[in-house]
Design a protein around this motif. Structure first.
Motif, mmCIF file in Angstrom:
data_model
loop_
_atom_site.group_PDB
_atom_site.id
_atom_site.type_symbol
_atom_site.label_atom_id
_atom_site.label_comp_id
_atom_site.label_asym_id
_atom_site.label_seq_id
_atom_site.Cartn_x
_atom_site.Cartn_y
_atom_site.Cartn_z
ATOM 1 N N LYS A 35 0.742 -1.114 0.016
ATOM 2 C CA LYS A 35 0.065 -0.040 0.186
ATOM 3 C C LYS A 35 0.922 1.318 -0.064
ATOM 4 C CE LYS A 35 -3.576 -2.340 2.579
ATOM 5 N NZ LYS A 35 -4.602 -2.169 3.628
ATOM 6 N N SER A 36 0.650 2.376 -0.568
ATOM 7 C CA SER A 36 1.185 3.486 -0.746
ATOM 8 C C SER A 36 -0.015 4.605 -0.914
ATOM 9 C CB SER A 36 1.994 3.566 -1.766
ATOM 10 O OG SER A 36 2.869 4.947 -1.784
ATOM 11 N N SER A 37 0.090 5.869 -0.092
ATOM 12 C CA SER A 37 -0.682 6.746 -0.125
ATOM 13 C C SER A 37 -0.318 7.679 -1.473
ATOM 14 C CB SER A 37 -0.406 7.972 0.906
ATOM 15 O OG SER A 37 0.903 8.087 0.976
ATOM 16 N N SER A 38 0.734 7.494 -1.969
ATOM 17 C CA SER A 38 1.126 8.296 -3.135
ATOM 18 C C SER A 38 2.055 7.348 -4.149
ATOM 19 C CB SER A 38 1.730 9.658 -2.842
ATOM 20 O OG SER A 38 2.096 10.354 -4.110
ATOM 21 N N TRP A 39 1.597 6.895 -5.004
ATOM 22 C CA TRP A 39 2.444 6.022 -5.998
ATOM 23 C C TRP A 39 3.382 6.848 -6.654
ATOM 24 C CZ3 TRP A 39 2.351 1.077 -5.125
ATOM 25 C CH2 TRP A 39 1.415 0.585 -4.272
ATOM 26 N N ASP A 40 4.810 6.342 -6.668
ATOM 27 C CA ASP A 40 5.695 6.955 -7.426
ATOM 28 C C ASP A 40 6.644 5.750 -7.693
ATOM 29 O OD1 ASP A 40 7.271 6.580 -5.233
ATOM 30 O OD2 ASP A 40 7.358 8.524 -4.696
ATOM 31 N N VAL A 41 7.570 5.902 -8.699
ATOM 32 C CA VAL A 41 8.238 4.760 -9.218
ATOM 33 C C VAL A 41 8.918 4.253 -7.869
ATOM 34 C CG1 VAL A 41 10.443 4.245 -10.549
ATOM 35 C CG2 VAL A 41 8.924 5.838 -11.281
ATOM 36 N N SER A 42 9.714 4.964 -6.781
ATOM 37 C CA SER A 42 10.203 4.349 -5.961
ATOM 38 C C SER A 42 9.020 3.616 -4.981
ATOM 39 C CB SER A 42 10.745 5.432 -4.812
ATOM 40 O OG SER A 42 11.544 4.978 -3.999
ATOM 41 N N SER A 43 8.103 3.845 -4.660
ATOM 42 C CA SER A 43 6.882 3.330 -3.830
ATOM 43 C C SER A 43 6.412 1.843 -4.634
ATOM 44 C CB SER A 43 5.916 4.363 -3.422
ATOM 45 O OG SER A 43 5.330 4.784 -4.413
ATOM 46 N N LEU A 44 6.445 2.108 -5.923
ATOM 47 C CA LEU A 44 6.061 0.866 -6.686
ATOM 48 C C LEU A 44 7.036 -0.132 -6.764
ATOM 49 C CD1 LEU A 44 4.054 -0.108 -8.912
ATOM 50 C CD2 LEU A 44 5.467 0.834 -10.673
#
Length: 227
Positions: free
Chosen positions: A88-97
């Motif tokens: 889960k992530s509140s804001s998906w970016d390349v790093s969190s993905l």
């Protein structure tokens, strides 16, 4: 009143059945892009090569965006995959993905499977459509005739009707395999008469391409197998 109700119910039933039967064809001819159609008509090896190439291309492009870059819309399926894995992530970016994947190879594998599934789904849909014949879709029609004289020279004696029939049936198998390898869609290959083969390929306009796999010679490859 009861008769009218029965007729209406029958008409509705016919319409529902017709809609169910026609839905794959409508979806294929009206809503599937030409690019996807072309991929669906390719061989398994072509589909595999395409999926791998796209995985490398898309994976490199995604990673090149940088860790804080937002995920482009065309990669939204990767976010769905990450969520399915419980990430889960509140804001998906390349790093969190990337946190949802073990490594680059894992990411590339998911992308490859995505493209491969798209092709396989299109192939499955194509198998359910109402195929348009040459009169509606255009295409190529080829009539081949066995060279009995050359066959007789090869055998050393006049071939019997059974031998000619067997040779023609074997040729049909070879041609079917070649056409599948070249990714030609909806071919109709059938025996005609005693020594002829009729080949109809709806939608195919490149006669040179057709000649290349009809007249080309077969090849036998020996490969070293890793025990």
């Amino acid at each position: 009143v009861m008769k009218n109700a029965g007729r209406i119910a029958l008409v509705l039933l016919i319409l529902i059945v017709s809609a169910v039967l026609l839905y794959p064809s409508i979806k294929w001819y009206c809503f599937v892009s030409e690019d996807v159609k072309n991929r669906a008509t390719g061989s398994k090896e072509q589909s595999r090569s395409y999926s791998r190439a796209k995985a490398s291309e898309d994976g490199d492009a995604l990673l090149a965006l940088g860790g804080s870059a937002a995920i482009p819309k065309e990669y939204s399926y990767l976010i769905d995959e990450a969520k399915d894995r419980g990430y889960k992530s509140s804001s998906w970016d390349v790093s969190s993905l990337m946190g949802a994947f073990k490594n680059k190879s894992d990411l590339y594998s998911v992308i490859e499977n995505h493209y491969r599934k798209e092709i396989m789904d299109a192939k499955a849909l194509q198998n359910r459509i109402l195929s348009l014949g040459l009169d509606l879709k255009g295409g190529v029609s080829v009539l081949l005739e066995a060279d009995v004289a050359a066959f007789e020279e090869k055998l050393g004696h006049a071939p019997s009707a059974e031998e000619i029939s067997s040779a023609v049936s074997q040729d049909i198998e070879i041609l079917s395999s070649r056409i599948d390898q070249y990714g030609v869609s909806e071919p109709d290959i059938r025996k005609q008469g005693d020594n002829q083969i009729l080949i109809e390929i709806p939608g195919e306009a490149d006669t040179e391409r057709v000649n290349s796999f009809l007249q080309g010679k077969g090849s036998l490859y020996f490969c070293l197998v890793d025990a």
